[in-house]
Enzyme design. Structure first.
Site: not given
Ligand code: ATP
Ligand code: MG
Length: 189
Positions: A14, A89, A128, A134, A145
């Protein structure tokens, strides 16, 4: 306004694709993950709360996320459009987004669902974690997750299908190839 929801499991790309979309279409970008990580880095109260959820692979509570989203959205002036990355989400967040946009005379233009097989997600996120450090990109948290994704986030696929906004994007392939598919979908709008 072009309001794009970029959707997909953790590690689906994303953030990578959002950066390209922003550059090509001149949109504003809201990445809720980036917003939360900045709060954590700055040691704010919000950051402390967020960290306890993120490190555990859980979602931040809806009410809090929805407030954050609205305040970031309203900080954009004369926007050509917004890309929502990592939000919604949950179904509650999708409903709140719809209401928020409606109250501002707007709507979601399209929801792009980046679909990537689970073994590839694991590989990408572990890599990553090793490269960026991270904290939530470790095997144990990634598994949590993915469980949260399937139970709370994946139901949005049907929700957006019913809303007539759903667009499937094959998330496996070269970054350029995936971006070309995304552009084709956006240019059809
Ligand atoms: P990607 O790798 O596709 O960018 P990702 O799931 O690895 O996505 P982030 O979108 O950066 O990572 O989100 C990291 C964390 O932040 C999530 O696991 C969650 O705990 C929190 N978070 C992010 N967005 C939301 C949301 N809309 N509602 C609740 N928690 C969120
Ligand atoms: Mg992201």
């Amino acid at each position: 306004m072009l309001n794009i929801v970029i959707f997909g499991a953790p590690g689906s790309g994303k953030g990578t694709q959002s950066a390209r979309i922003v550059e090509k279409y001149g949109l504003n970008h809201i990445s809720t993950g980036d917003v939360l990580r900045a709060e954590i880095k700055n040691g704010t109260e919000l950051g402390k709360t967020a960290k306890s959820y993120i490190d555990n692979g859980q979602l931040i509570p809806d009410a809090l996320m929805i407030d954050i989203l609205a305040s970031v959205f309203d900080s954009f002036k004369d926007s050509k459009g917004v890309i929502f990355d990592g939000f919604p989400r949950t179904i509650a967040q999708a409903e709140a987004l719809k209401e928020m946009l409606k109250a501002r005379g707007q709507e979601v233009s399209v929801m792009l669902d980046l679909e990537v097989p689970e073994d590839e997600l694991m590989t990408r996120l572990i890599k990553r974690g090793q490269e960026s450090g991270r904290a939530d990109d470790n095997e144990e948290t990634i598994k949590k997750r993915l469980v949260v994704y399937h139970s709370q986030t994946a139901p949005l696929i049907d929700w957006y299908k019913k809303d007539g906004k759903y667009c499937h994007i094959q998330g496996l392939g070269t970054m350029e190839g995936i971006f070309a598919d995304i552009c084709a979908a956006i240019d059809k709008l």
